[in-house]
Design a protein around this motif. Structure first.
Motif, mmCIF file in Angstrom:
data_model
loop_
_atom_site.group_PDB
_atom_site.id
_atom_site.type_symbol
_atom_site.label_atom_id
_atom_site.label_comp_id
_atom_site.label_asym_id
_atom_site.label_seq_id
_atom_site.Cartn_x
_atom_site.Cartn_y
_atom_site.Cartn_z
ATOM 1 N N ASP A 52 -5.953 -2.381 3.883
ATOM 2 C CA ASP A 52 -6.756 -1.985 5.022
ATOM 3 C C ASP A 52 -7.974 -1.217 4.527
ATOM 4 N N ARG A 53 -8.912 -0.946 5.467
ATOM 5 C CA ARG A 53 -10.146 -0.254 5.089
ATOM 6 C C ARG A 53 -9.878 1.095 4.425
ATOM 7 N N ASP A 54 -8.876 1.815 4.942
ATOM 8 C CA ASP A 54 -8.598 3.156 4.421
ATOM 9 C C ASP A 54 -7.923 3.125 3.057
ATOM 10 N N ASP A 55 -7.501 1.954 2.604
ATOM 11 C CA ASP A 55 -6.762 1.867 1.344
ATOM 12 C C ASP A 55 -7.663 1.874 0.119
ATOM 13 N N ILE A 56 -8.971 1.662 0.312
ATOM 14 C CA ILE A 56 -9.852 1.524 -0.842
ATOM 15 C C ILE A 56 -11.194 2.180 -0.528
ATOM 16 N N GLY A 57 -11.775 2.817 -1.549
ATOM 17 C CA GLY A 57 -13.065 3.480 -1.377
ATOM 18 C C GLY A 57 -14.003 3.118 -2.499
ATOM 19 N N GLY A 58 -15.240 3.603 -2.383
ATOM 20 C CA GLY A 58 -16.221 3.266 -3.403
ATOM 21 C C GLY A 58 -17.324 4.307 -3.520
ATOM 22 N N ILE A 59 -17.931 4.353 -4.688
ATOM 23 C CA ILE A 59 -19.074 5.218 -4.957
ATOM 24 C C ILE A 59 -20.029 4.444 -5.860
ATOM 25 N N SER A 60 -21.309 4.498 -5.533
ATOM 26 C CA SER A 60 -22.319 3.889 -6.409
ATOM 27 C C SER A 60 -23.285 4.977 -6.862
ATOM 28 N N GLY A 75 0.808 -1.203 0.000
ATOM 29 C CA GLY A 75 0.000 0.000 0.000
ATOM 30 C C GLY A 75 0.845 1.258 0.000
ATOM 31 N N ILE A 76 0.355 2.279 0.696
ATOM 32 C CA ILE A 76 1.066 3.566 0.705
ATOM 33 C C ILE A 76 2.375 3.458 1.468
ATOM 34 N N PHE A 77 2.417 2.625 2.511
ATOM 35 C CA PHE A 77 3.661 2.393 3.246
ATOM 36 C C PHE A 77 4.704 1.769 2.330
ATOM 37 N N GLY A 78 4.297 0.803 1.524
ATOM 38 C CA GLY A 78 5.215 0.188 0.577
ATOM 39 C C GLY A 78 5.734 1.162 -0.464
ATOM 40 N N SER A 79 4.879 2.079 -0.917
ATOM 41 C CA SER A 79 5.329 3.089 -1.883
ATOM 42 C C SER A 79 6.422 3.954 -1.271
ATOM 43 N N HIS A 80 6.252 4.321 -0.011
ATOM 44 C CA HIS A 80 7.282 5.107 0.682
ATOM 45 C C HIS A 80 8.578 4.310 0.834
ATOM 46 N N ILE A 81 8.458 3.050 1.270
ATOM 47 C CA ILE A 81 9.657 2.233 1.504
ATOM 48 C C ILE A 81 10.416 2.001 0.208
ATOM 49 N N SER A 82 9.696 1.851 -0.894
ATOM 50 C CA SER A 82 10.353 1.691 -2.191
ATOM 51 C C SER A 82 11.272 2.876 -2.474
ATOM 52 N N GLN A 83 10.783 4.076 -2.197
ATOM 53 C CA GLN A 83 11.598 5.263 -2.448
ATOM 54 C C GLN A 83 12.759 5.373 -1.457
ATOM 55 N N GLY A 126 -7.796 4.532 -2.153
ATOM 56 C CA GLY A 126 -8.136 5.567 -1.195
ATOM 57 C C GLY A 126 -7.041 6.572 -0.937
ATOM 58 N N HIS A 127 -5.897 6.455 -1.611
ATOM 59 C CA HIS A 127 -4.785 7.389 -1.435
ATOM 60 C C HIS A 127 -4.547 8.164 -2.727
ATOM 61 N N ARG A 149 11.972 15.677 7.386
ATOM 62 C CA ARG A 149 10.999 15.697 8.471
ATOM 63 C C ARG A 149 9.586 16.015 7.997
ATOM 64 N N THR A 150 9.433 16.421 6.773
ATOM 65 C CA THR A 150 8.088 16.685 6.245
ATOM 66 C C THR A 150 7.448 15.420 5.667
ATOM 67 N N VAL A 151 8.152 14.296 5.734
ATOM 68 C CA VAL A 151 7.681 13.058 5.116
ATOM 69 C C VAL A 151 7.133 12.123 6.182
ATOM 70 N N ASP A 152 5.892 11.687 6.005
ATOM 71 C CA ASP A 152 5.282 10.658 6.849
ATOM 72 C C ASP A 152 5.292 9.360 6.054
ATOM 73 N N LEU A 153 6.094 8.382 6.483
ATOM 74 C CA LEU A 153 6.248 7.150 5.712
ATOM 75 C C LEU A 153 4.969 6.312 5.659
ATOM 76 N N ARG A 154 4.000 6.626 6.477
ATOM 77 C CA ARG A 154 2.787 5.812 6.530
ATOM 78 C C ARG A 154 1.552 6.533 6.009
ATOM 79 N N GLY A 155 1.736 7.643 5.339
ATOM 80 C CA GLY A 155 0.575 8.355 4.830
ATOM 81 C C GLY A 155 0.958 9.415 3.828
ATOM 82 N N ILE A 156 -0.072 10.145 3.386
ATOM 83 C CA ILE A 156 0.110 11.248 2.441
ATOM 84 C C ILE A 156 -0.683 12.428 2.971
ATOM 85 N N GLY A 157 -0.155 13.590 2.819
ATOM 86 C CA GLY A 157 -0.894 14.786 3.193
ATOM 87 C C GLY A 157 -0.288 15.476 4.398
#
Length: 1021
Positions: free
Chosen positions: A654-662, A191-199, A679-680, A476-484
């Motif tokens: 995780d729940r926050d990783d994916i969203g939906g709209i119908s 997920g988003i954590f993996g994207s950070h770790i890759s970098q 969801g990111h 220090r502006t980088v949160d490895l577990r999120g975006i924003g």
């Protein structure tokens, strides 16, 4: 010991749960190989002195590949000896090259000390050094490590990012001589954590190239479906995969258990019983609060265990964690209740039993946690206590899928634009980015470079020169577990920082008026300052929680990336823009979830660009469903919820990783559509996976919804705790029909459907190992529990509580010939101990208390509420009234009854009486009408609702009024109210006995039957 516990588990006290499935996983013999001849003799000596004379086959294969200078990913089960696999080639290199250094990287601090001790236990007399460098390392020790780095440096991604890469000049010698990088538990880098770790890893390799090294990777993972692909996305390199384990395993029992009420209460009971059987036990929960609650409940009833058990979670001081780990390993401690903090890597000694409180969310995590037990070569057991989530209930009804299913894929996107915008400035500050570097040739990288240059975050002194960072250390502006942007949370009126929030959670959990939870304490948000980006809160004791309500829409930004046409639908993948408007929030009572109020909010809309898929639904499906009276919007909304809940079967998320709209009419699609999106911002690759498995996902979704025994939908199938519209509208039957029409249109459209068969009318799981179900009391079990007191016909009365629900078109009101009003005119029969020595016949009773739940610390302390007054109706005696000092007479009456009928008396009244007796009242021949209703419908209905719809009569008061009357000394009013409730409960039982069902009213105002086929008994008027 284990056999004794398993016997007890299949016949629990008080019918706390039912055993749904028992799988026995047979032992596996080891596949041993000799130690490789190419290993340095000194290393062979170290291995033999530590007791290693042979290797498992996967160890030998991975060591051989590492010695051949290959990048290796070892993907085998928990406790298979992965640690030794990388220790051997690294020891070989360190012994041969005195300047060589190795970096061990672990996702959790708890793993680091354990791995240091493991390495030094083998290298004890070799002179090789190892050190841990993380946030828990004292500053004086950190200073020594920086001045003279050990041969093996052990850390985590956060410290690597902030403490090593940001100051790489200090670590020049270490990076210049780095020969190996070990990554353990790489399945967590998703997920988003993996994207950070890759970098982070790509930046590590840049720094190594700067100082002249090119380290090899040795990586380890729990069993996943795509280890080679995952490692390529993380590092950009090709890996050799070793995934066949040669390690042995002993017999393991895996049991699926369905709790009658709360899985947390059942876990506490089960944990205490396991310890009494002499089993060393670990309990895994999903939340810190639950971990502490279970620990407290166990110690309240078993204070002698205080020194033998402990909770374990993030937030403990380092020395506290070390002490618990040490005591578990040494055997000084018998059990632990933990969050996922003890899931990975740590050898905590010979544990016998693992209790999973709720499905961990993935197959990988299930076996990872279950792998904590059975390491000592003796049989062990894993118990999964199902929660109310969709996947928990899915596996209860489809247990074989749990054991046959392959592990999920770990998904990440190494080129997430928002992540790149955070890490590229870090890379430029570490070493200016040259246009000749190979990695910036990718379009994704070059576009971000241009954008950062336009924003002034990067600059180039010369048009063709390298890029520099405008900030000296942007790390220090980088949160490895999120975006924003992260918003700090302060106590109002002080400078005390209690936490932080970021992204969408700022708006959904920290808006003004929100109840914010931190370390099990409640805070009221007093201000959300969007300009200063801070949140102010104040501590409050509140009896409600808040839930944000929102509206979402989506815009398709570009032409579809991919499309696929199926017989009943089309699925497409594209870049999307999601807009969410959080317009209000609900206040709901904690105890009953009753809606208190809805308050409007004025917040700016949230926009982000991501990647998603959508399912185009033909107009013929809408017409077909609406013509049959179902809600089409409710159907596709339910389908969206259920599909998202099933997606973790196919990818780690995780729940926050994916969203939906119908939406029933999307302006760009020009037809109904269901969207599923990452969801990111920028996407992390989950939608790409969803596109690939969409048909299988929808088929699993149909199985989930169709086999759920509820009628109108519940949290186990179509309800979502994150729904911005408060789970409205939802139509379970329309969802089932929609899925059938999409997946098999030729059959579904041709088959006449005048009334859709309800999910609850379908047959139950007939698996020979899936017999036990919630609320279903078997005759032989009940007889064993109640000894000689049970009547032979009782099993028919109770076992029929779980009959299918059939709607009927009637709104009749039935009044039985015996009226409560007439009975109230008669005097109470005085209690006589000698009188109740005779058989009272059927007993119906109700208790009113002296205190309310919130006055004794909540519903977990019901036994402290004390009896104010009790009324019992006896088939042979009439009505009896009991004051608190006569409670023992009431208990004697219950002990002598052949059948006890009540409404929620097993969970509430018996809990109140537990303060007055040690008798196991739950083992008596009980018939709890509320439990029977809940077992059939999947949700609870109040006594007032059932009596109004079934009998045409209402309750005469409320429990809170009874407490007020007690304090006023008006026992006469309590007696009248209590007797009215007993009359209603008795007459509901008589009605169900005579008619075979009770009645209730659905939200659409239809009156429906709840089958209650209680066998005829000796009941008289």
């Amino acid at each position: 010991m284990l056999a004794q516990f398993l016997t007890w588990l299949s016949n629990p006290p008080g019918f706390l749960w039912s055993l749904c499935h028992h799988e026995i996983i047979p032992e596996k013999k080891p596949d041993l190989r000799p130690i490789l001849e190419g290993i340095h003799p000194d290393v062979i000596r170290l291995l033999k002195s530590s007791g290693f004379t042979k290797l498992y086959s996967h160890q030998a294969e991975s060591v051989s590949l590492a010695l051949q200078k290959q990048d290796v990913v070892l993907c085998t089960s928990t406790a298979s000896g992965k640690t030794l696999s990388y220790q051997i080639p690294i020891l070989d290199t360190l012994v041969r090259n005195p300047d060589a250094r190795s970096l061990f990287l672990f996702p959790l601090k708890a793993l680091e000390r354990d791995q240091k001790d493991s390495f030094l236990s083998i290298a004890k007399d070799s002179g090789l050094s190892a050190g841990v460098y993380d946030g828990d390392t004292p500053e004086a020790e950190r200073r020594k490590i920086r001045m003279q780095p050990p041969r093996v440096l052990i850390t985590n991604p956060d410290m690597l990012h902030l403490g090593l890469l940001a100051f790489h000049e200090t670590w020049k010698e270490f990076f210049g001589n780095l020969t190996h990088i070990v990554l353990d538990e790489v399945h967590t880098y998703k997920g988003i954590f993996g994207s950070h770790i890759s970098q982070v890893l790509l930046r590590v390799l840049r720094v190594c190239r700067l100082y002249g090294s090119n380290p090899l990777f040795f990586t380890c993972s729990a069993t996943i479906a795509n280890p080679a692909v995952l490692m390529n996305r993380l590092t950009g390199r090709d890996f050799r995969v070793v995934d066949v384990s040669g390690a042995p395993s002993s017999d393991r029992h895996f049991l699926l258990v369905d709790p009658v009420s709360s899985p947390y209460t059942a876990a506490a009971e089960m944990f205490a019983a396991a310890l009494k059987c002499g089993l060393k036990t670990i309990v895994f929960t999903k939340a810190r609060k639950i971990t502490e609650l279970i620990t407290r409940w166990v110690l309240q009833s078993n204070p002698h265990l205080k020194s033998r058990i402990s909770s374990y979670r993030a937030g403990f001081l380092p020395e506290e964690r070390r002490e618990i780990e040490s005591k578990l390993f040494s055997g000084e401690m018998d059990g632990v209740i933990s969050t996922s903090a003890l899931e990975m890597g740590i050898d905590v000694g010979g544990l016998d039993l693992c209790i999973l409180v709720g499905y961990p969310g993935t197959i990988i995590n299930t076996w990872q946690r279950g792998g904590r037990v059975g390491r000592a070569g003796r049989p062990s057991a894993i118990v999964l206590l199902a929660g109310h989530d969709a996947l928990d209930k899915y596996f209860l009804r489809n247990p074989t899928d749990l054991f046959r299913r392959n592990c999920e894929e770990a998904i990440l996107d190494p080129y997430n634009k928002e992540v790149l915008k955070k890490h590229i400035p870090c890379a430029a500050s570490e070493n200016p980015i040259s246009p000749q570097e190979e990695w910036i040739g990718l379009d994704e990288i070059r576009n971000v470079l241009d954008e950062l240059e336009d924003e002034g975050i990067l600059y180039r002194p010369h048009a063709e020169g390298p890029w520099f960072s405008s900030a000296k250390r942007p790390h220090r502006t980088v949160d490895l577990r999120g975006i924003g942007t992260s918003f700090p949370i302060f106590l109002d009126g002080t400078k005390s920082l209690i936490g932080n929030s970021a992204g969408k959670r700022v708006f959904t959990e920290c808006h003004e008026g929100a109840v914010y939870l931190h370390k099990a304490r409640e805070y009221l948000v007093t201000r959300l300052d969007l300009e200063r980006k801070i949140i102010l809160v104040k501590p409050e004791r509140l009896n409600y929680y808040t839930r944000a309500l929102s509206e979402k829409d989506t815009e398709i930004l570009r032409a579809p990336l991919r499309s696929n046409e199926f017989p009943g639908y089309i699925v497409r993948e594209a870049n999307l823009k999601v807009t969410e408007r959080i317009h209000s929030y609900e206040k709901r009572r904690v105890s009953s979830q009753e809606l208190i109020s809805v308050t409007d909010l004025e917040l700016p809309p949230l926009h982000f660009e991501t990647v998603g898929i959508w399912i185009e639904i033909p107009e013929t499906v809408r017409t077909f469903i609406q013509d049959r009276g179902f809600s089409f919007m409710g159907g596709i909304h339910a389908m969206e919820h259920a599909a998202i809940s099933m997606f973790p079967l196919f990818a780690l998320c995780d729940r926050d990783d994916i969203g939906g709209i119908s939406t029933p009419d999307h302006p760009q699609v020009c037809k109904p559509a269901v969207f599923i999106y990452d969801g990111h911002p920028g996407g992390v690759g989950l939608s790409h996976r969803a596109f690939d498995i969409i048909d299988e996902l929808l088929r699993k979704t149909l199985v989930l919804v169709e086999t759920c025994p509820c009628e109108d939908g519940c949290p186990s199938c179509i309800h979502s705790p994150k729904c911005g519209s408060g789970n409205k509208p939802l139509d379970k039957q329309a969802c089932i029909l929609t899925l059938k029409l999409l997946l098999d249109p030729d059959t579904a459209f041709k088959k006449p459907v005048t009334k859709l068969r309800k999910a609850s009318e379908r047959p139950r799981d007939s698996s020979p190992k899936g017999e036990g179900k919630t609320g279903l009391l078997k005759k032989e079990t009940l007889q064993k529990k109640t000894k000689a007191r049970i009547f032979p016909e009782l099993d028919d009365r109770v076992a029929s509580c779980k009959k299918p629900v059939e709607p009927v078109r009637l709104s009749c009101r039935t009044s039985l010939s015996t009226s409560c009003a007439a009975e109230r005119e008669s005097d109470s029969v005085p209690v006589s101990r000698s009188r109740i020595q005779c058989s009272p016949g059927l007993v119906v009773f109700d208790i009113e208390t002296q205190k309310l739940a919130n006055e004794v610390g909540g519903w977990r302390n019901v036994r402290k509420m004390k009896v104010a007054l009790a009324v019992a109706y006896c088939e042979n005696f009439g009505f009896l009234t009991f004051r608190e000092e006569q409670t023992q007479d009431l208990i004697d009456l219950l002990l002598s009854a052949p059948l006890i009928v009540g409404f929620n008396h097993i969970r509430f009244d018996y809990e109140v009486l537990s303060a007055y007796t040690r008798e196991n009242l739950r083992a008596l021949p009980n018939l709890d009408i509320l439990q029977c209703v809940e077992s059939t419908l999947g949700f609870r209905l109040p006594l007032d609702h059932l009596s109004e719809v079934t009998l045409g009569r209402n309750k005469s008061g409320h429990g809170t009024e009874a407490v007020t009357w007690f304090r006023e000394g008006r026992l006469d009013l309590i007696e009248k109210y209590c007797r009215d409730d007993v009359c209603l409960t008795r007459d509901l039982y008589k009605y169900g006995l005579e008619k075979g069902y009770l009645l209730y009213k659905r939200k659409d105002r239809r009156i429906c039957q709840i089958p209650m086929n209680w066998a005829s008994g000796p009941l008289t008027k």
